[in-house]
Design a protein around this motif. Structure first.
Motif, PDB file in Angstrom:
ATOM      1  N   LYS A 536     -19.789 -17.131  62.905  1.00 46.01           N
ATOM      2  CA  LYS A 536     -19.969 -17.987  64.090  1.00 46.01           C
ATOM      3  C   LYS A 536     -18.739 -18.828  64.351  1.00 46.01           C
ATOM      4  CE  LYS A 536     -25.001 -18.701  63.857  1.00 46.01           C
ATOM      5  NZ  LYS A 536     -26.052 -19.736  63.608  1.00 46.01           N
ATOM      6  N   ALA A 537     -18.166 -19.388  63.251  1.00 47.92           N
ATOM      7  CA  ALA A 537     -16.978 -20.235  63.382  1.00 47.92           C
ATOM      8  C   ALA A 537     -15.797 -19.462  63.957  1.00 47.92           C
ATOM      9  CB  ALA A 537     -16.611 -20.829  62.027  1.00 47.92           C
ATOM     10  N   GLU A 538     -15.785 -18.153  63.778  1.00 47.91           N
ATOM     11  CA  GLU A 538     -14.718 -17.311  64.332  1.00 47.91           C
ATOM     12  C   GLU A 538     -15.052 -16.805  65.724  1.00 47.91           C
ATOM     13  OE1 GLU A 538     -13.143 -14.257  61.790  1.00 47.91           O
ATOM     14  OE2 GLU A 538     -13.610 -15.383  59.961  1.00 47.91           O
ATOM     15  N   GLY A 539     -16.175 -17.260  66.273  1.00 45.60           N
ATOM     16  CA  GLY A 539     -16.547 -16.860  67.623  1.00 45.60           C
ATOM     17  C   GLY A 539     -17.282 -15.546  67.710  1.00 45.60           C
ATOM     18  N   ILE A 540     -17.753 -15.026  66.559  1.00 49.36           N
ATOM     19  CA  ILE A 540     -18.497 -13.760  66.537  1.00 49.36           C
ATOM     20  C   ILE A 540     -19.985 -14.112  66.599  1.00 49.36           C
ATOM     21  CG2 ILE A 540     -18.980 -11.653  65.227  1.00 49.36           C
ATOM     22  CD1 ILE A 540     -16.220 -11.994  63.940  1.00 49.36           C
ATOM     23  N   GLY A 541     -20.600 -13.878  67.763  1.00 47.53           N
ATOM     24  CA  GLY A 541     -21.940 -14.384  67.968  1.00 47.53           C
ATOM     25  C   GLY A 541     -23.032 -13.348  68.116  1.00 47.53           C
ATOM     26  N   ASN A 542     -22.703 -12.071  67.962  1.00 50.60           N
ATOM     27  CA  ASN A 542     -23.720 -11.029  68.168  1.00 50.60           C
ATOM     28  C   ASN A 542     -24.273 -10.507  66.843  1.00 50.60           C
ATOM     29  OD1 ASN A 542     -21.367  -9.822  67.386  1.00 50.60           O
ATOM     30  ND2 ASN A 542     -21.412  -8.185  68.908  1.00 50.60           N
ATOM     31  N   VAL A 543     -24.381 -11.418  65.864  1.00 53.22           N
ATOM     32  CA  VAL A 543     -24.850 -11.058  64.525  1.00 53.22           C
ATOM     33  C   VAL A 543     -26.089 -11.880  64.196  1.00 53.22           C
ATOM     34  CG1 VAL A 543     -24.272 -10.938  62.069  1.00 53.22           C
ATOM     35  CG2 VAL A 543     -22.504 -10.509  63.794  1.00 53.22           C
ATOM     36  N   GLY A 544     -27.125 -11.229  63.687  1.00 59.59           N
ATOM     37  CA  GLY A 544     -28.329 -11.903  63.236  1.00 59.59           C
ATOM     38  C   GLY A 544     -28.475 -11.799  61.726  1.00 59.59           C
ATOM     39  N   PHE A 545     -29.426 -12.524  61.209  1.00 60.64           N
ATOM     40  CA  PHE A 545     -29.661 -12.526  59.758  1.00 60.64           C
ATOM     41  C   PHE A 545     -31.156 -12.626  59.492  1.00 60.64           C
ATOM     42  CE2 PHE A 545     -29.577 -15.454  55.794  1.00 60.64           C
ATOM     43  CZ  PHE A 545     -29.848 -14.383  54.948  1.00 60.64           C
ATOM     44  N   ALA A 546     -31.691 -11.674  58.727  1.00 60.90           N
ATOM     45  CA  ALA A 546     -33.093 -11.679  58.323  1.00 60.90           C
ATOM     46  C   ALA A 546     -33.157 -11.547  56.810  1.00 60.90           C
ATOM     47  CB  ALA A 546     -33.851 -10.537  58.988  1.00 60.90           C
ATOM     48  N   HIS A 547     -33.836 -12.500  56.172  1.00 59.80           N
ATOM     49  CA  HIS A 547     -33.896 -12.498  54.708  1.00 59.80           C
ATOM     50  C   HIS A 547     -35.329 -12.286  54.248  1.00 59.80           C
ATOM     51  CE1 HIS A 547     -31.785 -13.233  50.944  1.00 59.80           C
ATOM     52  NE2 HIS A 547     -32.898 -13.788  50.514  1.00 59.80           N
ATOM     53  N   PHE A 548     -35.508 -11.328  53.333  1.00 59.79           N
ATOM     54  CA  PHE A 548     -36.841 -10.964  52.859  1.00 59.79           C
ATOM     55  C   PHE A 548     -37.182 -11.704  51.575  1.00 59.79           C
ATOM     56  CE2 PHE A 548     -35.809  -7.548  55.683  1.00 59.79           C
ATOM     57  CZ  PHE A 548     -37.016  -7.076  56.167  1.00 59.79           C
ATOM     58  N   GLU A 549     -38.334 -12.337  51.584  1.00 60.17           N
ATOM     59  CA  GLU A 549     -38.910 -12.860  50.348  1.00 60.17           C
ATOM     60  C   GLU A 549     -40.052 -11.950  49.887  1.00 60.17           C
ATOM     61  OE1 GLU A 549     -39.538 -17.015  50.051  1.00 60.17           O
ATOM     62  OE2 GLU A 549     -37.595 -17.500  50.939  1.00 60.17           O
ATOM     63  N   TRP A 550     -40.924 -11.585  50.791  1.00 60.72           N
ATOM     64  CA  TRP A 550     -41.937 -10.578  50.469  1.00 60.72           C
ATOM     65  C   TRP A 550     -41.355  -9.199  50.724  1.00 60.72           C
ATOM     66  CZ3 TRP A 550     -46.092 -11.090  47.623  1.00 60.72           C
ATOM     67  CH2 TRP A 550     -46.675 -12.355  47.481  1.00 60.72           C
ATOM     68  N   ILE A 551     -41.344  -8.383  49.689  1.00 61.62           N
ATOM     69  CA  ILE A 551     -40.787  -7.034  49.761  1.00 61.62           C
ATOM     70  C   ILE A 551     -41.892  -5.993  49.837  1.00 61.62           C
ATOM     71  CG2 ILE A 551     -39.433  -5.340  48.442  1.00 61.62           C
ATOM     72  CD1 ILE A 551     -37.747  -7.714  47.449  1.00 61.62           C
ATOM     73  N   ASN A 552     -42.973  -6.219  49.119  1.00 63.06           N
ATOM     74  CA  ASN A 552     -44.139  -5.351  49.213  1.00 63.06           C
ATOM     75  C   ASN A 552     -45.381  -6.237  49.288  1.00 63.06           C
ATOM     76  OD1 ASN A 552     -45.566  -2.913  49.322  1.00 63.06           O
ATOM     77  ND2 ASN A 552     -45.933  -2.936  47.108  1.00 63.06           N
ATOM     78  N   PRO A 553     -46.075  -6.242  50.422  1.00 67.19           N
ATOM     79  CA  PRO A 553     -45.762  -5.496  51.644  1.00 67.19           C
ATOM     80  C   PRO A 553     -44.647  -6.181  52.439  1.00 67.19           C
ATOM     81  CG  PRO A 553     -47.696  -6.841  51.996  1.00 67.19           C
ATOM     82  CD  PRO A 553     -47.332  -7.015  50.544  1.00 67.19           C
ATOM     83  N   LEU A 554     -44.029  -5.427  53.335  1.00 68.60           N
ATOM     84  CA  LEU A 554     -43.044  -6.012  54.235  1.00 68.60           C
ATOM     85  C   LEU A 554     -43.742  -6.888  55.272  1.00 68.60           C
ATOM     86  CD1 LEU A 554     -40.811  -2.866  54.884  1.00 68.60           C
ATOM     87  CD2 LEU A 554     -40.163  -4.877  53.540  1.00 68.60           C
ATOM     88  N   PRO A 555     -43.083  -7.940  55.739  1.00 65.14           N
ATOM     89  CA  PRO A 555     -43.679  -8.772  56.795  1.00 65.14           C
ATOM     90  C   PRO A 555     -44.031  -7.943  58.030  1.00 65.14           C
ATOM     91  CG  PRO A 555     -41.788  -9.878  55.818  1.00 65.14           C
ATOM     92  CD  PRO A 555     -41.795  -8.495  55.256  1.00 65.14           C
ATOM     93  N   ARG A 556     -45.053  -8.363  58.745  1.00 65.70           N
ATOM     94  CA  ARG A 556     -45.587  -7.580  59.856  1.00 65.70           C
ATOM     95  C   ARG A 556     -44.576  -7.353  60.979  1.00 65.70           C
ATOM     96  NH1 ARG A 556     -50.695 -11.068  61.343  1.00 65.70           N
ATOM     97  NH2 ARG A 556     -49.169 -12.665  60.762  1.00 65.70           N
ATOM     98  N   ASN A 557     -43.658  -8.305  61.187  1.00 62.05           N
ATOM     99  CA  ASN A 557     -42.735  -8.216  62.325  1.00 62.05           C
ATOM    100  C   ASN A 557     -41.404  -7.578  61.965  1.00 62.05           C
ATOM    101  OD1 ASN A 557     -41.955 -10.406  60.721  1.00 62.05           O
ATOM    102  ND2 ASN A 557     -41.099 -11.529  62.462  1.00 62.05           N
ATOM    103  N   THR A 558     -41.316  -6.924  60.821  1.00 65.13           N
ATOM    104  CA  THR A 558     -40.035  -6.349  60.390  1.00 65.13           C
ATOM    105  C   THR A 558     -39.517  -5.337  61.404  1.00 65.13           C
ATOM    106  OG1 THR A 558     -40.621  -6.654  58.067  1.00 65.13           O
ATOM    107  CG2 THR A 558     -38.851  -5.111  58.546  1.00 65.13           C
TER     108      THR A 558
END
Length: 615
Positions: A536-558
């Protein structure tokens, strides 16, 4: 040259020396002192892999890195501003981690010919030139000599005096970063008041002498001030991941109104959880150090059958040994929390180093169709919530749950706001009440919404039933009927799948759609979040981040989140286990991988580089 006090947003300090040089204590004291001062922080203890590596060798170096800041600190830092190296081996092992223009303090008394040879330097070789650190601020001090001079009249013997040199260097670090030393005084008084009061005054003196020495030499051009962080009001303490895990389990037992039982076998780096739980008999905690890993989990299964919140703790090799009994807990559908503090493998591997290489084992490492929920904490303090939530799911859904922690999290620490238990949800296990319906208990008759069976602790009158590893029908009778086996396998799988309705949805950070989605799980959270901030600090703004805590089962909105990005970059400290799992579950996406298997956490700079290459 005029001395300046420079305001810094954050600094990284690394203490390194032989195992007996007290570097873990020095780093811990500096971290705790900074936490009390109000700084945000993250720590990374780095232990030797051998029980007692040869003294003075690179393999025997013990290190402790602490990152303190006036704003949120998410990682222990890539490179350090100050390296304290107690001998040539410590310098050699850690010189590459010092920033350009950073400072290095060394004990010149340890740089004799023998020590240089043990560290792998050639005869007559200048270690600073060989390591190309001449452009750093070098503070070459006779620390051992100064420590002995400081304490010559203390009454301590020669060996005890020599052990105090870590306090001398701590005093120097306190001066450089304008740390108040009152906390260290209090620690010394509390630690040694009963058994060794004679060491309190000498340690205070050598700490002060180190501080004063640093203030009087011209080799240190500037000092630094890191203001307290602006944090939410509340009571805070510095906590390690293993300690937070133990406390989260105790909190869950309290919420469920159950006693807590932990049956475990000591193993690096998980032993501290068992040790912490053993301190709290007054809170209805029962602990048993079993003779081996198999006995540990089997005693826990027995405790679960008897009606306790049952826990067993281990690392990767121990999880392998527990696999058959884990299948038993799953087919009997008894609640059990298995905490795996992952380390570098395979086999003994590098037991004091961190990895995320047990995911495949946690998912698939049992015979038969044996689905087990998996949760992974993202930081040392988050181990509390992860342990609590693992226990909640285990108890309310009648299933074993694996909590995949990591050595980086278990040994690391950070400030933690002590929560109010009123903020945590109730835990309501499906324990039988009253008389059995129809006059006879069907132990595997299920709730239609959750597929969860009832829990009848052993000895409950009217609810006597059979448990064991053989397949059974809903009445608890042993059955080898093919149709019944298919039904029970399907029902146990569906029960785990339905847990997705009771866990949080996946949170999306950064861009809500775009070219690249950064994906991580477990202890990579802080590093990936820092990489996102750097992009973001370099002006690159088209990147998202999703971090998993529950792996099994996966969250419903994955699937919904993944569908908004062109590429999914899965970052993990293994060769691609989570990426392979995601491909099997959600194949219609373009996955790329960022992997590291070095026994060390990610560097933020490496993640930034990998992200740019995939944009």
């Amino acid at each position: 040259m005029e001395h300046k006090i420079i305001d810094a947003n954050d600094v990284v300090i690394r203490f390194a020396g032989d195992s007996g040089d007290g570097m873990q204590l020095t780093g811990t004291l500096f971290a705790d002192m900074s936490a009390v001062y109000g700084n945000s922080l993250s720590t990374f203890p780095d232990y030797p892999a051998e029980i007692r590596a040869p003294k003075g060798t690179v393999s025997g170096v013990s290190g402790f890195q602490v990152h303190i800041g006036s704003q949120d600190v998410n990682t222990p830092g890539d490179l350090c501003d100050l390296l304290v190296a107690m001998n040539p081996a410590a310098l050699k092992a850690n010189a590459k981690w010092v920033k350009k223009g950073g400072m290095i303090i060394v004990d010149m008394d340890s740089f004799d010919d023998k020590s240089l040879e043990l560290a792998g330097f050639a005869p007559g070789e200048n270690p600073f030139e060989a390591l190309k650190v001449e452009d750093r601020v070098l503070v070459i001090s006779p620390i051992t000599t100064l420590t002995r001079e400081s304490l010559k009249d203390s009454g301590l013997d020669f060996k005890a005096i020599s052990k105090c040199k870590n306090m001398f260097t701590l005093g120097m670090a306190c001066f450089i970063y304008n740390r108040p030393v009152d906390y260290i005084y209090q620690y010394l008084e509390k630690k040694f008041a009963k058994k060794h009061p004679e060491v309190i005054a000498p340690n205070k003196k050598v700490l002060d002498d180190g501080y004063n020495y640093a203030s009087n030499i011209h080799a240190i051009p500037n000092t630094y001030s890191v203001a307290p962080a602006k944090a939410e009001k509340g009571l805070y303490r510095n906590i390690s991941g293993n300690q937070a895990t133990a406390w989260g389990l105790m909190a869950a037992a309290e919420k469920a109104g159950l006693e807590l039982f932990c049956g475990s076998y000591p193993i690096t780096p998980a032993t501290a959880i068992l040790e912490e739980l053993a301190l709290y008999k007054s809170l209805r905690v029962k602990t048993m150090q079993a003779e081996d890993e198999i006995a540990g989990i089997c005693t826990a299964i027995g405790a679960s059958f008897a009606g306790d919140l049952a826990v067993t703790t281990t690392s990767g090799p121990g999880l392998s040994l527990k696999s058959e009994a884990l299948g038993l807990a799953m087919i009997t559908e008894l609640p059990l929390v298995v905490v795996d503090v992952q380390r570098a493998g395979p086999s003994t591997g590098i037991p004091t180093k961190t990895e995320q290489t047990d995911l495949g084992q946690a998912l698939y490492g049992r015979n038969g169709e044996c689905p087990i929920p998996i949760i992974a904490p993202h930081s040392p303090s988050d181990c509390f919530d992860a342990a609590f939530n693992a226990a909640k799911v285990a108890l309310e859904h009648m299933t074993p749950v694996i909590m995949l922690s990591e050595g980086f999290l278990g040994n690391g620490s950070e400030p933690w706001k002590i929560p109010s238990m009123s903020d945590y949800p109730a835990i309501v296990p499906p324990i039988v009440k009253g008389e059995p319906e129809g006059g006879k208990f069907q132990p595997f008759q299920r709730d239609g919404q959750t597929m969860v069976r009832q829990w009848a602790p052993a000895g409950t009158k009217g609810y006597e039933h059979r448990v064991g590893g053989l397949e059974k029908n809903h009445y608890g009778a042993i059955s080898s009927d093919p149709a019944n086996h298919q039904l029970m396998v399907d029902e146990r799988q569906k029960k785990v799948d339905l847990i997705a309705n009771y866990i949080p949805e996946l949170e999306l950070r950064g861009s809500s759609e775009g070219k690249l989605l950064l994906v991580g799980w477990g202890g990579t959270f802080g590093h990936i979040l820092s990489a996102l901030d750097a992009l973001k600090a370099e002006g690159i703004g088209n990147v998202g981040f999703a971090h998993f805590e529950w792996i099994n089962p996966l969250p419903r909105n994955t699937e919904a989140i993944f569908s908004k990005f062109e590429k999914i970059m899965v970052c993990e400290l293994n060769s691609g286990q989570f990426a392979a799992y995601l491909r099997s579950k959600l194949p219609a996406h373009n996955y790329v991988q960022c992997n590291k298997v070095e026994g060390q956490p990610f560097l933020v700079s490496d993640l930034v580089k990998a992200a740019k290459e995939n944009l």
